[in-house]
Design a protein around this motif. Structure first.
Motif, short mmCIF file in Angstrom:
data_model
loop_
_atom_site.label_atom_id
_atom_site.label_comp_id
_atom_site.label_asym_id
_atom_site.label_seq_id
_atom_site.Cartn_x
_atom_site.Cartn_y
_atom_site.Cartn_z
N VAL A 94 0.85 -1.21 0.00
CA VAL A 94 0.00 0.00 0.00
C VAL A 94 0.88 1.25 0.00
CG1 VAL A 94 -1.65 1.37 1.36
CG2 VAL A 94 -1.99 -1.10 1.12
N LEU A 95 1.87 1.26 0.88
CA LEU A 95 2.74 2.44 0.99
C LEU A 95 3.46 2.73 -0.32
CD1 LEU A 95 4.02 4.52 3.06
CD2 LEU A 95 5.97 2.96 3.05
N GLU A 96 4.01 1.69 -0.92
CA GLU A 96 4.76 1.91 -2.16
C GLU A 96 3.84 2.37 -3.30
OE1 GLU A 96 7.67 -1.03 -3.25
OE2 GLU A 96 7.67 -0.35 -5.34
N VAL A 117 -1.54 7.51 4.25
CA VAL A 117 -1.63 6.05 4.24
C VAL A 117 -2.04 5.58 5.64
CG1 VAL A 117 -0.26 3.93 3.99
CG2 VAL A 117 0.10 5.84 2.41
N ASN A 118 -3.00 4.68 5.70
CA ASN A 118 -3.39 4.11 7.00
C ASN A 118 -2.39 3.05 7.43
OD1 ASN A 118 -6.23 5.22 7.66
ND2 ASN A 118 -6.35 4.66 5.49
N THR A 136 11.29 3.30 1.16
CA THR A 136 10.27 3.33 0.11
C THR A 136 10.18 4.72 -0.52
OG1 THR A 136 9.00 1.62 1.25
CG2 THR A 136 7.82 2.90 -0.41
N CYS A 137 10.18 5.75 0.30
CA CYS A 137 10.15 7.13 -0.22
C CYS A 137 11.35 7.36 -1.13
CB CYS A 137 10.17 8.15 0.92
SG CYS A 137 8.62 8.26 1.81
N GLU A 145 8.46 14.42 3.58
CA GLU A 145 7.73 15.56 4.17
C GLU A 145 6.29 15.62 3.65
OE1 GLU A 145 10.57 15.88 2.47
OE2 GLU A 145 12.05 16.60 3.93
N ARG A 146 6.05 14.95 2.53
CA ARG A 146 4.70 14.98 1.97
C ARG A 146 3.97 13.66 2.18
NH1 ARG A 146 4.74 17.47 -3.88
NH2 ARG A 146 2.51 17.47 -3.47
N LEU A 147 4.48 12.88 3.12
CA LEU A 147 3.82 11.63 3.48
C LEU A 147 3.22 11.75 4.88
CD1 LEU A 147 3.18 8.58 3.02
CD2 LEU A 147 5.42 8.10 4.04
N GLU A 148 2.00 11.31 5.00
CA GLU A 148 1.32 11.33 6.29
C GLU A 148 0.89 9.91 6.62
OE1 GLU A 148 -2.09 13.86 6.05
OE2 GLU A 148 -2.94 13.14 7.92
N LEU A 149 1.13 9.49 7.84
CA LEU A 149 0.69 8.16 8.27
C LEU A 149 -0.49 8.33 9.23
CD1 LEU A 149 4.19 6.52 8.96
CD2 LEU A 149 2.86 6.53 6.83
#
Ligand code: C2E
Ligand code: MG
Ligand code: MG
Ligand code: MG
Length: 280
Positions: A94-96, A117-118, A136-137, A145-149
């Motif tokens: 999912v993350l990738e 991403v949940n 992965t990023c 910085e543009r990824l939110e968990l």
């Protein structure tokens, strides 16, 4: 299979119980093959800035079409994937996928701030989780910085050395956390300052009952007050009506997500939604 009363009611419960176990076992077996069979895809739902209507975030939601061709609800299969450990490879996938899609949309000029991403509590127990996220990023070329968990309160409640190290690493790279379904957990609020939380998502059960119960409205207002005192932004989930959008804006909510703006959509449909909106 049983009649009412006495010993037969025991048989009845035991049949239902057996069926439930069997369904779970079947789902578990199918889940283990779902990745290699390409049965998953992601749906995307925007979070909208209530001040100016901009798309701020895009939440990715996992979708699964099983071997029988029918869609399965994540509310049913995620807990099973957690129980049998499949959530680890699924979560990685999912993350990738989410980061790849975000990068593609960003290159195509679709304006948004962050991809969300949940993440399940089980994934956080894995001491490799933080490194996996950063790797992965890097691999995909998406700025952390543009990824939110998105994490639930219960996932953040347990304090451990692994968790602290994970969040320290994520914070160094600028990954942000949001507290999903806020208000439904136990709300030991220490994690709000201990971990790099940037958003609170007010659970949709509050939003649904906003106009039915004055207490719900006051609680929602208090959540916004608490969040702002801690310099967090507040996102309301499950916004289905314009009346709810207006009221949430009045009580100071920053962003909203829900069917009023868009249902979770497949990638192509999401692109069409963005185009229509730009034209309108
Ligand atoms: P969530 O993260 O709180 O996601 C929001 C849920 O609310 C989604 O359900 C979404 O479809 C639904 N929703 C959005 N707007 C509205 C609205 O206006 N009205 C109503 N009634 N519902 C709305 P969905 O997609 O069925 O997902 C359910 C839960 O499954 C998610 O809740 C999340 O906890 C979990 N989940 C979904 N995808 C993943 C994933 O990739 N990984 C993990 N660990 N969990 C996931
Ligand atoms: Mg979520
Ligand atoms: Mg939620
Ligand atoms: Mg939820």
């Amino acid at each position: 299979a049983a009649k009412e009363g006495g010993r037969n009611s025991y048989a009845f419960y035991s049949d239902a119980f057996f069926e439930q176990i069997q369904r779970k076992a079947t789902l578990e077996q199918e889940l283990r093959q779902a990745l290699t069979r390409n049965e998953f895809y992601l749906a995307y739902q925007p979070t909208i800035d209530l001040a100016d209507g901009r798309v701020r975030g895009i939440e990715t939601l996992l979708r699964w079409i099983g071997p029988s061709g029918d869609p399965r609800s994540p509310a049913e299969f995620i807990p099973i994937a957690e129980d049998c450990g499949e959530i680890i490879p699924i979560g990685r996938w999912v993350l990738e996928q989410a980061c790849r899609q975000a990068r593609k949309w960003d290159q195509e000029g679709i304006p948004f701030e962050r991809i969300a991403v949940n993440v399940s509590a089980i994934q956080l127990r894995d001491s490799e989780f933080g490194a996996m996220v950063i790797d992965t990023c890097q691999k995909v070329g998406w700025a952390p910085e543009r990824l939110e968990l998105e994490l639930t309160e219960s996932a953040l409640m347990r304090d451990s050395e692994v968790l602290r190290r994970t969040f320290a690493l994520l914070e160094t790279h600028g990954v942000s956390l949001s507290v999903d379904d806020f208000g439904t957990g136990f709300s030991n609020l220490h994690y709000l300052h201990r971990f790099p939380v940037r958003h609170l998502k007010i659970d949709r059960s509050f939003v649904f009952h906003l106009f039915e119960d004055p207490a719900i409205e006051r609680i929602s207002e208090a959540i916004v007050g608490l969040a702002h005192a801690l310099r967090l932004r507040v996102v309301a989930e499950g916004v289905e009506t314009d009346a709810a959008r207006k009221r949430l804006r009045e009580i100071g909510c920053d962003e909203a997500q829900g069917y009023l703006f868009s249902r979770p959509l497949g990638a192509r449909e999401f692109e069409a939604w963005v185009r229509t909106r730009k034209a309108g």
